[in-house]
Write a protein that holds these residues in place. Structure first.
Motif, PDB file in Angstrom:
ATOM      1  N   TRP A 170      21.179  36.928  -6.615  1.00 28.97           N
ATOM      2  CA  TRP A 170      20.795  38.036  -7.487  1.00 28.97           C
ATOM      3  C   TRP A 170      20.003  37.539  -8.687  1.00 28.97           C
ATOM      4  CZ3 TRP A 170      22.151  39.255 -12.577  1.00 28.97           C
ATOM      5  CH2 TRP A 170      21.776  40.526 -12.997  1.00 28.97           C
ATOM      6  N   MET A 171      20.434  36.429  -9.292  1.00 27.72           N
ATOM      7  CA  MET A 171      19.744  35.877 -10.469  1.00 27.72           C
ATOM      8  C   MET A 171      18.294  35.519 -10.162  1.00 27.72           C
ATOM      9  SD  MET A 171      21.613  35.479 -13.311  1.00 27.72           S
ATOM     10  CE  MET A 171      20.793  34.143 -14.113  1.00 27.72           C
ATOM     11  N   HIS A 172      18.043  35.033  -8.955  1.00 32.17           N
ATOM     12  CA  HIS A 172      16.703  34.591  -8.572  1.00 32.17           C
ATOM     13  C   HIS A 172      15.921  35.652  -7.808  1.00 32.17           C
ATOM     14  CE1 HIS A 172      17.183  30.501 -10.033  1.00 32.17           C
ATOM     15  NE2 HIS A 172      18.449  30.624  -9.669  1.00 32.17           N
ATOM     16  N   HIS A 173      16.339  36.905  -7.934  1.00 34.21           N
ATOM     17  CA  HIS A 173      15.645  38.057  -7.349  1.00 34.21           C
ATOM     18  C   HIS A 173      15.510  37.944  -5.829  1.00 34.21           C
ATOM     19  CE1 HIS A 173      14.553  39.796 -11.247  1.00 34.21           C
ATOM     20  NE2 HIS A 173      14.392  38.545 -11.647  1.00 34.21           N
ATOM     21  N   ARG A 174      16.474  37.302  -5.175  1.00 35.16           N
ATOM     22  CA  ARG A 174      16.486  37.257  -3.707  1.00 35.16           C
ATOM     23  C   ARG A 174      17.036  38.565  -3.151  1.00 35.16           C
ATOM     24  NH1 ARG A 174      13.293  33.706  -4.443  1.00 35.16           N
ATOM     25  NH2 ARG A 174      13.767  31.509  -4.366  1.00 35.16           N
ATOM     26  N   THR A 175      17.816  39.243  -3.988  1.00 30.86           N
ATOM     27  CA  THR A 175      18.368  40.534  -3.612  1.00 30.86           C
ATOM     28  C   THR A 175      18.395  41.418  -4.853  1.00 30.86           C
ATOM     29  OG1 THR A 175      20.277  41.696  -2.705  1.00 30.86           O
ATOM     30  CG2 THR A 175      20.730  39.704  -3.983  1.00 30.86           C
ATOM     31  N   ASP A 176      18.264  42.708  -4.655  1.00 29.20           N
ATOM     32  CA  ASP A 176      18.311  43.652  -5.770  1.00 29.20           C
ATOM     33  C   ASP A 176      19.724  44.184  -6.003  1.00 29.20           C
ATOM     34  OD1 ASP A 176      15.615  43.455  -6.370  1.00 29.20           O
ATOM     35  OD2 ASP A 176      15.070  45.034  -4.955  1.00 29.20           O
ATOM     36  N   VAL A 177      20.613  43.923  -5.058  1.00 27.65           N
ATOM     37  CA  VAL A 177      21.985  44.406  -5.166  1.00 27.65           C
ATOM     38  C   VAL A 177      22.860  43.266  -5.674  1.00 27.65           C
ATOM     39  CG1 VAL A 177      23.917  45.407  -3.902  1.00 27.65           C
ATOM     40  CG2 VAL A 177      21.581  45.974  -3.246  1.00 27.65           C
ATOM     41  N   SER A 178      23.532  43.500  -6.791  1.00 28.73           N
ATOM     42  CA  SER A 178      24.397  42.461  -7.347  1.00 28.73           C
ATOM     43  C   SER A 178      25.704  42.395  -6.564  1.00 28.73           C
ATOM     44  CB  SER A 178      24.686  42.754  -8.817  1.00 28.73           C
ATOM     45  OG  SER A 178      25.564  43.848  -8.932  1.00 28.73           O
ATOM     46  N   PRO A 179      26.376  41.242  -6.567  1.00 29.50           N
ATOM     47  CA  PRO A 179      27.675  41.159  -5.902  1.00 29.50           C
ATOM     48  C   PRO A 179      28.706  42.128  -6.467  1.00 29.50           C
ATOM     49  CG  PRO A 179      26.820  38.971  -6.290  1.00 29.50           C
ATOM     50  CD  PRO A 179      25.908  39.927  -6.997  1.00 29.50           C
ATOM     51  N   ALA A 180      28.542  42.548  -7.731  1.00 26.28           N
ATOM     52  CA  ALA A 180      29.475  43.520  -8.313  1.00 26.28           C
ATOM     53  C   ALA A 180      29.267  44.912  -7.719  1.00 26.28           C
ATOM     54  CB  ALA A 180      29.300  43.576  -9.826  1.00 26.28           C
ATOM     55  N   SER A 181      28.073  45.194  -7.195  1.00 25.76           N
ATOM     56  CA  SER A 181      27.766  46.518  -6.637  1.00 25.76           C
ATOM     57  C   SER A 181      28.105  46.624  -5.166  1.00 25.76           C
ATOM     58  CB  SER A 181      26.275  46.824  -6.816  1.00 25.76           C
ATOM     59  OG  SER A 181      25.921  46.805  -8.168  1.00 25.76           O
ATOM     60  N   GLU A 182      28.449  45.532  -4.546  1.00 24.23           N
ATOM     61  CA  GLU A 182      28.801  45.546  -3.126  1.00 24.23           C
ATOM     62  C   GLU A 182      30.073  44.737  -2.924  1.00 24.23           C
ATOM     63  OE1 GLU A 182      25.697  43.716  -0.861  1.00 24.23           O
ATOM     64  OE2 GLU A 182      25.909  41.807  -1.859  1.00 24.23           O
ATOM     65  N   THR A 183      30.622  44.821  -1.770  1.00 30.29           N
ATOM     66  CA  THR A 183      31.811  44.030  -1.482  1.00 30.29           C
ATOM     67  C   THR A 183      31.367  42.690  -0.919  1.00 30.29           C
ATOM     68  OG1 THR A 183      31.948  45.101   0.677  1.00 30.29           O
ATOM     69  CG2 THR A 183      33.311  46.014  -1.094  1.00 30.29           C
ATOM     70  N   TYR A 184      31.003  41.799  -1.819  1.00 29.25           N
ATOM     71  CA  TYR A 184      30.526  40.474  -1.414  1.00 29.25           C
ATOM     72  C   TYR A 184      31.707  39.604  -1.016  1.00 29.25           C
ATOM     73  CZ  TYR A 184      28.519  35.827  -1.647  1.00 29.25           C
ATOM     74  OH  TYR A 184      28.131  34.559  -1.343  1.00 29.25           O
ATOM     75  N   VAL A 185      31.606  39.005   0.165  1.00 32.20           N
ATOM     76  CA  VAL A 185      32.616  38.073   0.643  1.00 32.20           C
ATOM     77  C   VAL A 185      31.901  36.772   0.957  1.00 32.20           C
ATOM     78  CG1 VAL A 185      34.332  37.623   2.432  1.00 32.20           C
ATOM     79  CG2 VAL A 185      33.972  39.958   1.624  1.00 32.20           C
ATOM     80  N   ALA A 186      32.413  35.689   0.398  1.00 33.38           N
ATOM     81  CA  ALA A 186      31.803  34.383   0.636  1.00 33.38           C
ATOM     82  C   ALA A 186      31.922  34.010   2.110  1.00 33.38           C
ATOM     83  CB  ALA A 186      32.474  33.329  -0.232  1.00 33.38           C
ATOM     84  N   ARG A 187      30.899  33.344   2.608  1.00 37.25           N
ATOM     85  CA  ARG A 187      30.927  32.882   4.003  1.00 37.25           C
ATOM     86  C   ARG A 187      31.893  31.709   4.123  1.00 37.25           C
ATOM     87  NH1 ARG A 187      27.399  36.399   6.838  1.00 37.25           N
ATOM     88  NH2 ARG A 187      25.724  36.906   5.424  1.00 37.25           N
ATOM     89  N   GLU A 188      32.328  31.433   5.352  1.00 35.16           N
ATOM     90  CA  GLU A 188      33.281  30.340   5.546  1.00 35.16           C
ATOM     91  C   GLU A 188      32.671  28.975   5.253  1.00 35.16           C
ATOM     92  OE1 GLU A 188      31.363  31.251   9.488  1.00 35.16           O
ATOM     93  OE2 GLU A 188      32.449  32.469   8.055  1.00 35.16           O
ATOM     94  N   TRP A 189      31.332  28.864   5.323  1.00 32.40           N
ATOM     95  CA  TRP A 189      30.678  27.585   5.065  1.00 32.40           C
ATOM     96  C   TRP A 189      30.355  27.378   3.587  1.00 32.40           C
ATOM     97  CZ3 TRP A 189      26.138  29.207   3.078  1.00 32.40           C
ATOM     98  CH2 TRP A 189      25.595  30.388   3.569  1.00 32.40           C
ATOM     99  N   GLU A 190      30.574  28.394   2.748  1.00 30.14           N
ATOM    100  CA  GLU A 190      30.340  28.240   1.316  1.00 30.14           C
ATOM    101  C   GLU A 190      31.527  27.526   0.689  1.00 30.14           C
ATOM    102  OE1 GLU A 190      29.453  31.994  -0.476  1.00 30.14           O
ATOM    103  OE2 GLU A 190      27.772  32.347   0.854  1.00 30.14           O
ATOM    104  N   LYS A 191      31.235  26.432   0.019  1.00 31.34           N
ATOM    105  CA  LYS A 191      32.289  25.636  -0.581  1.00 31.34           C
ATOM    106  C   LYS A 191      32.574  26.096  -2.008  1.00 31.34           C
ATOM    107  CE  LYS A 191      31.253  21.524   2.079  1.00 31.34           C
ATOM    108  NZ  LYS A 191      30.969  20.099   2.037  1.00 31.34           N
ATOM    109  N   PRO A 192      33.796  25.876  -2.481  1.00 29.24           N
ATOM    110  CA  PRO A 192      34.101  26.236  -3.870  1.00 29.24           C
ATOM    111  C   PRO A 192      33.372  25.298  -4.829  1.00 29.24           C
ATOM    112  CG  PRO A 192      35.977  25.144  -2.863  1.00 29.24           C
ATOM    113  CD  PRO A 192      34.963  25.368  -1.773  1.00 29.24           C
TER     114      PRO A 192
END
Length: 132
Positions: free
Chosen positions: A72-94
């Motif tokens: 969202w910060m880099h304008h890759r998407t116009d929808v922020s994670p707060a506006s959708e139910t964003y769930v991290a992928r299993e390959w995304e590390k903490p």
């Protein structure tokens, strides 16, 4: 008073006076993440897009921005994670903090800071000599 002086004279301690003023004047809070980062938007940048910025809870550490908010910060998407139910992928590390300069820093084989020995050259490299 100490917080004000830190914000006035440093850029790595949360937000600067300029960021505080811009946030007050143009900022619209979009959301926050699990790391305590707060995301804003407002005004427009030099390309005419909506300006987006983050205020860190402590020291400025861009690596604490989660992958969803990074897009969202880099304008890759116009929808922020707060506006959708964003769930991290299993390959995304903490998040792991940058360990450069600490005992936990990455030291590749052959590094003078690594206890191991430099790997042997495989033979595909010939050193230059003046007569060759």
């Amino acid at each position: 008073m100490k917080t004000f002086l830190l914000q006035f004279f440093t850029w790595w301690s949360g937000q600067t006076i300029g960021t505080r003023f811009h946030t007050w004047r143009h900022g619209q809070r979009v959301g926050s993440d699990d790391n305590g980062n707060v995301y804003y938007q407002g005004g427009s940048d030099s390309e005419g897009r909506t300006r987006r910025w983050v205020i860190y809870p402590a020291a400025s550490d861009p690596s604490t921005i989660s992958p969803g908010w990074h897009g969202w910060m880099h304008h890759r998407t116009d929808v922020s994670p707060a506006s959708e139910t964003y769930v991290a992928r299993e390959w995304e590390k903490p998040h792991v903090p940058n360990m450069t300069g600490t005992a936990l820093a990455y030291r590749p084989p052959g590094s003078i800071l690594n206890q191991g020995h430099r790997p042997k050259v495989t033979g595909d490299y010939d050193a230059w000599t003046p007569k060759s």
